[in-house]
Design a protein around this motif. Structure first.
Motif, PDB file in Angstrom:
ATOM      1  N   GLU A 103       0.818  -1.213   0.000  1.00  0.00           N
ATOM      2  CA  GLU A 103       0.000   0.000   0.000  1.00  0.00           C
ATOM      3  C   GLU A 103       0.852   1.264   0.000  1.00  0.00           C
ATOM      4  OE1 GLU A 103      -2.154   3.393   1.857  1.00  0.00           O
ATOM      5  OE2 GLU A 103      -0.665   2.121   2.884  1.00  0.00           O
ATOM      6  N   ARG A 104       1.895   1.302   0.814  1.00  0.00           N
ATOM      7  CA  ARG A 104       2.701   2.523   0.921  1.00  0.00           C
ATOM      8  C   ARG A 104       3.467   2.836  -0.371  1.00  0.00           C
ATOM      9  NH1 ARG A 104       6.426   3.446   6.164  1.00  0.00           N
ATOM     10  NH2 ARG A 104       4.374   3.857   7.072  1.00  0.00           N
ATOM     11  N   PRO A 105       4.229   1.878  -0.957  1.00  0.00           N
ATOM     12  CA  PRO A 105       4.953   2.215  -2.199  1.00  0.00           C
ATOM     13  C   PRO A 105       4.025   2.513  -3.370  1.00  0.00           C
ATOM     14  CG  PRO A 105       5.154  -0.127  -1.703  1.00  0.00           C
ATOM     15  CD  PRO A 105       4.547   0.514  -0.487  1.00  0.00           C
ATOM     16  N   LEU A 106       2.904   1.771  -3.471  1.00  0.00           N
ATOM     17  CA  LEU A 106       1.982   2.018  -4.580  1.00  0.00           C
ATOM     18  C   LEU A 106       1.256   3.352  -4.420  1.00  0.00           C
ATOM     19  CD1 LEU A 106       0.437  -1.501  -5.308  1.00  0.00           C
ATOM     20  CD2 LEU A 106       2.197  -0.263  -6.584  1.00  0.00           C
ATOM     21  N   ARG A 107       0.986   3.735  -3.170  1.00  0.00           N
ATOM     22  CA  ARG A 107       0.367   5.048  -2.945  1.00  0.00           C
ATOM     23  C   ARG A 107       1.326   6.174  -3.371  1.00  0.00           C
ATOM     24  NH1 ARG A 107      -3.659   7.241   0.194  1.00  0.00           N
ATOM     25  NH2 ARG A 107      -4.125   5.219   1.148  1.00  0.00           N
ATOM     26  N   ALA A 108       2.604   6.028  -3.008  1.00  0.00           N
ATOM     27  CA  ALA A 108       3.593   7.037  -3.399  1.00  0.00           C
ATOM     28  C   ALA A 108       3.713   7.116  -4.914  1.00  0.00           C
ATOM     29  CB  ALA A 108       4.950   6.699  -2.775  1.00  0.00           C
ATOM     30  N   PHE A 109       3.672   5.956  -5.566  1.00  0.00           N
ATOM     31  CA  PHE A 109       3.744   5.930  -7.026  1.00  0.00           C
ATOM     32  C   PHE A 109       2.518   6.603  -7.643  1.00  0.00           C
ATOM     33  CE2 PHE A 109       2.450   3.669 -10.923  1.00  0.00           C
ATOM     34  CZ  PHE A 109       3.507   4.017 -11.743  1.00  0.00           C
ATOM     35  N   TYR A 110       1.349   6.274  -7.123  1.00  0.00           N
ATOM     36  CA  TYR A 110       0.108   6.858  -7.655  1.00  0.00           C
ATOM     37  C   TYR A 110       0.095   8.376  -7.476  1.00  0.00           C
ATOM     38  CZ  TYR A 110      -4.790   8.208  -7.907  1.00  0.00           C
ATOM     39  OH  TYR A 110      -5.965   8.850  -8.223  1.00  0.00           O
ATOM     40  N   GLU A 111       0.450   8.842  -6.305  1.00  0.00           N
ATOM     41  CA  GLU A 111       0.462  10.285  -6.050  1.00  0.00           C
ATOM     42  C   GLU A 111       1.483  10.983  -6.940  1.00  0.00           C
ATOM     43  OE1 GLU A 111      -1.646  11.855  -4.392  1.00  0.00           O
ATOM     44  OE2 GLU A 111      -2.621  10.281  -3.229  1.00  0.00           O
ATOM     45  N   GLY A 112       2.606  10.295  -7.203  1.00  0.00           N
ATOM     46  CA  GLY A 112       3.626  10.873  -8.060  1.00  0.00           C
ATOM     47  C   GLY A 112       3.151  11.096  -9.483  1.00  0.00           C
ATOM     48  N   VAL A 113       2.245  10.234  -9.959  1.00  0.00           N
ATOM     49  CA  VAL A 113       1.674  10.403 -11.300  1.00  0.00           C
ATOM     50  C   VAL A 113       0.496  11.366 -11.277  1.00  0.00           C
ATOM     51  CG1 VAL A 113       0.523   9.229 -13.222  1.00  0.00           C
ATOM     52  CG2 VAL A 113       2.427   8.109 -12.044  1.00  0.00           C
ATOM     53  N   HIS A 114      -0.374  11.214 -10.281  1.00  0.00           N
ATOM     54  CA  HIS A 114      -1.618  11.993 -10.217  1.00  0.00           C
ATOM     55  C   HIS A 114      -1.354  13.488 -10.111  1.00  0.00           C
ATOM     56  CE1 HIS A 114      -5.935  12.493  -9.501  1.00  0.00           C
ATOM     57  NE2 HIS A 114      -5.620  13.347  -8.546  1.00  0.00           N
ATOM     58  N   VAL A 115      -0.241  13.868  -9.501  1.00  0.00           N
ATOM     59  CA  VAL A 115       0.053  15.286  -9.294  1.00  0.00           C
ATOM     60  C   VAL A 115       0.246  16.016 -10.622  1.00  0.00           C
ATOM     61  CG1 VAL A 115       2.564  15.061  -9.177  1.00  0.00           C
ATOM     62  CG2 VAL A 115       1.416  16.854  -7.862  1.00  0.00           C
ATOM     63  N   PHE A 116       0.603  15.297 -11.681  1.00  0.00           N
ATOM     64  CA  PHE A 116       0.805  15.945 -12.979  1.00  0.00           C
ATOM     65  C   PHE A 116      -0.523  16.341 -13.630  1.00  0.00           C
ATOM     66  CE2 PHE A 116       4.960  14.006 -12.513  1.00  0.00           C
ATOM     67  CZ  PHE A 116       5.794  14.986 -13.026  1.00  0.00           C
ATOM     68  N   ARG A 117      -1.611  15.996 -12.999  1.00  0.00           N
ATOM     69  CA  ARG A 117      -2.913  16.467 -13.464  1.00  0.00           C
ATOM     70  C   ARG A 117      -2.941  17.997 -13.508  1.00  0.00           C
ATOM     71  NH1 ARG A 117      -8.557  14.774 -12.859  1.00  0.00           N
ATOM     72  NH2 ARG A 117      -9.852  16.595 -12.474  1.00  0.00           N
ATOM     73  N   GLY A 118      -2.189  18.625 -12.618  1.00  0.00           N
ATOM     74  CA  GLY A 118      -2.164  20.081 -12.558  1.00  0.00           C
ATOM     75  C   GLY A 118      -1.100  20.718 -13.436  1.00  0.00           C
TER      76      GLY A 118
END
Length: 326
Positions: free
Chosen positions: A192-207
């Motif tokens: 959960e922790r590494p995949l969450r960091a990975f997801y947030e790292g991609v999702h932030v480029f939405r902005g």
């Protein structure tokens, strides 16, 4: 051996072995070797130069994505890491091995940012895939009325569907609710922790819409030029076709080589060349020679990274050698 590793190894042997058997059964290998030996070196070195030249804008792309996350890295080191990743991709599964090399090296230089480093490299790969799909769509439009590309539309359709699903998962706010349902399961496997960091790292480029558009356009331009490298490989072995059919075949080839169940696309790449080019009236042996020569071009692309690693290794051990000298 873990079950997942055994499955991947089995699929790799199955796909590579099947393609190799098809090549040996259908073609005169001696004739193919003769065509390759007598290839035109000028066209070949032109193809190598195009592939190597594409590394520099890709390193710039990587630098801009890193800067958007507050990571300021030297352009020279990023270019060096890109060349080394191509060297790693020669022995690791397809392009995925090269990506893993860049993630490892960049994460080591920026401790605690593994999630961001992984996300940015994967985002680069995804944008490259979308650019390739766009180029393939343009190629299909150019092929209408000239070539029969119907069977290959299914390949592109699968990748288009995959790209849409991934885009929704990573950039849609509504998808976050769906993904939360998997959190308990991921915690059980300590993912959960590494995949969450990975997801947030991609999702932030939405902005970062403007940056994403710029990176996409740059990637599309580089891919378009690299297709000419494939065309030059064909010219080197005497395949007298215009660049147009290669703009149909090239993007599909780039997508096929992303399949992780091959070692540098061996046999799969050559079988794809034979399958496509023979439909355009090219002899099987010449088509195979084109595919093999493109493989040699990718080896040429990996040579700068091999030289870099050799020089770095020599520098690393030089003080130790000097201290042992009498």
């Amino acid at each position: 051996m873990k079950r997942s590793t055994a499955i991947r190894l089995g699929l790799t042997l199955l796909i590579t072995g099947g393609c190799l058997a098809y090549i040996l059964w259908q073609l005169d290998v001696r004739k193919t070797i003769d065509i390759v030996v007598h290839s035109h070196l000028g066209w070949f070195f032109g193809a190598v130069a195009i592939m190597i030249g594409g590394v520099f804008p890709m390193a710039y792309r990587w630098q801009q994505l890193l800067a958007a996350r507050g990571v300021h890295e030297r352009y020279g080191w990023l270019t060096r890491a890109y060349f080394v990743s191509y060297t790693a991709g020669q022995v690791l599964p397809s392009a995925v091995g090269g990506d893993a090399s860049r993630i490892f090296e960049s994460a080591r230089r920026h401790p605690g940012r593994l999630g961001d480093m992984s996300a940015i490299v994967v985002l680069e790969r995804a944008l490259g895939g979308v650019a390739t799909l766009t180029l393939a769509a343009i190629g299909f439009a150019l092929a209408i009325g000239h070539y029969d590309v119907g069977p290959y539309l299914w390949i592109e359709g699968v990748f288009v569907l995959g790209a849409i699903v991934l885009a929704v998962l990573f950039f849609s706010h509504r998808a976050r609710g769906l993904l939360r349902r998997f959190v308990p399961l991921l915690r059980r496997f300590r993912l959960e922790r590494p995949l969450r960091a990975f997801y947030e790292g991609v999702h932030v480029f939405r902005g970062h819409v403007r940056l994403m558009v710029g990176v996409f356009v740059l990637t599309l331009a580089v891919q378009a030029v690299r297709v000419l490298g494939i065309w030059m490989g064909g010219k080197a072995v005497g395949v007298d076709l215009s660049p147009r059919p290669y703009y149909v075949m090239g993007p599909l080839l780039f997508l096929v080589l992303l399949v992780p169940f091959t070692v540098n696309g061996i046999a799969v790449r050559e079988a794809f060349f034979v399958s496509f080019l023979t439909q355009l009236g090219v002899e099987k042996e010449a088509a195979l020679a084109t595919g093999f020569l493109f493989f040699v071009v990718t080896v040429g692309l990996a040579l700068p990274g091999a030289v870099i690693l050799a020089v770095e290794n020599l520098r690393r051990h030089r003080p130790e050698i000097a201290s042992r000298a009498p």
